[in-house]
Design an enzyme around this catalytic site. Sequence first.
Site, PDB file in Angstrom:
ATOM      1  CB  SER A   7      -0.913  -0.005   1.234  1.00  0.00           C
ATOM      2  OG  SER A   7      -1.746  -1.137   1.225  1.00  0.00           O
TER       3      SER A   7
ATOM      4  CG  HIS B 178       5.123  12.117  -8.892  1.00  0.00           C
ATOM      5  ND1 HIS B 178       6.298  12.191  -8.182  1.00  0.00           N
ATOM      6  CD2 HIS B 178       4.717  10.826  -8.809  1.00  0.00           C
ATOM      7  CE1 HIS B 178       6.595  11.003  -7.698  1.00  0.00           C
ATOM      8  NE2 HIS B 178       5.649  10.144  -8.073  1.00  0.00           N
TER       9      HIS B 178
ATOM     10  CB  CYS C  90      -2.792  -4.883  -0.238  1.00  0.00           C
ATOM     11  SG  CYS C  90      -1.689  -4.421   1.101  1.00  0.00           S
TER      12      CYS C  90
END
Length: 280
Positions: A124, A129, A152
């Site tokens: 996880s 960005h 997950c």
Amino acid sequence: MEIKSIKKLKLYGFNNLTKSLSFNMYDICYAKTPQHRNDYIEYIDEEYSAERLTNILTEVANMIGANILNIAKQDYDPQGASVTMLISEEPVHQPGEEFTSEECGECELNEPMPDAVVCHLDKSHITVHTYPESHPDEGISTFRADIDVSTCGQISPLKALNFLINTFHPDIAVIDYRVRGFTRDVNGKKFFIDHKINSIQNYVSSDNRDMYQMIDVNVYQENIFHTKMLLKEFDLDNYLFGTAKKELMAGEKKKIKQRLKKEMAEIFYGKNIPKVNLKL
């Protein structure tokens, strides 16, 4: 909107499903002069600094019910920023630290917890960005932010989708969602997804759906879902940076509007479009 898990699914061990949401958003504007373009880049750098992006991703982690383990953030020169968060579904305890069955949830107390490493795609994490840039000739400036939320276990990144839309108010959003791997129930039967979905649009609020033109490209048998969103309303004043609409001549306003709509159409459809009059 709640994501419904399979009712009372009893698993054998850890839920190994990986759910990944990629939220790619664009903000478009027209900056008439080189100074206006520089001012726009400075504005974006300040508005979406690594510090503010960290606050946004922290809220995302809280919304999906994830525990933040580590944060790495960086502002770049001349522009842009990145933030990476390592997260877990369950609280992570130090070796030797005791914890109760209530804290552990459905796991067995003697069951080893999965290792968490940032570079592993099956664990996880949340990343962002940013990419501010300007067209060298035509005054179009574009800010792009890529946010990836990978989880997950039972937690799902789709819970944060409307928060991201409402936070960034993008002109264009390109959203991908994929469920990978499988988990087993106590009888050993494999489950390749643990919630119902036929479109990302199912998890977009009605208010947000009304604001955008939306198209889907889905591969249901592979649990791959793709949605693109283009803002319907276009008010030139909302796309001018450093210049007011009333300061422009009628012909100039028309040309700027065409340039902006061409830029938005090219991003939305993912291809270059010849210079013709566009009607979106």
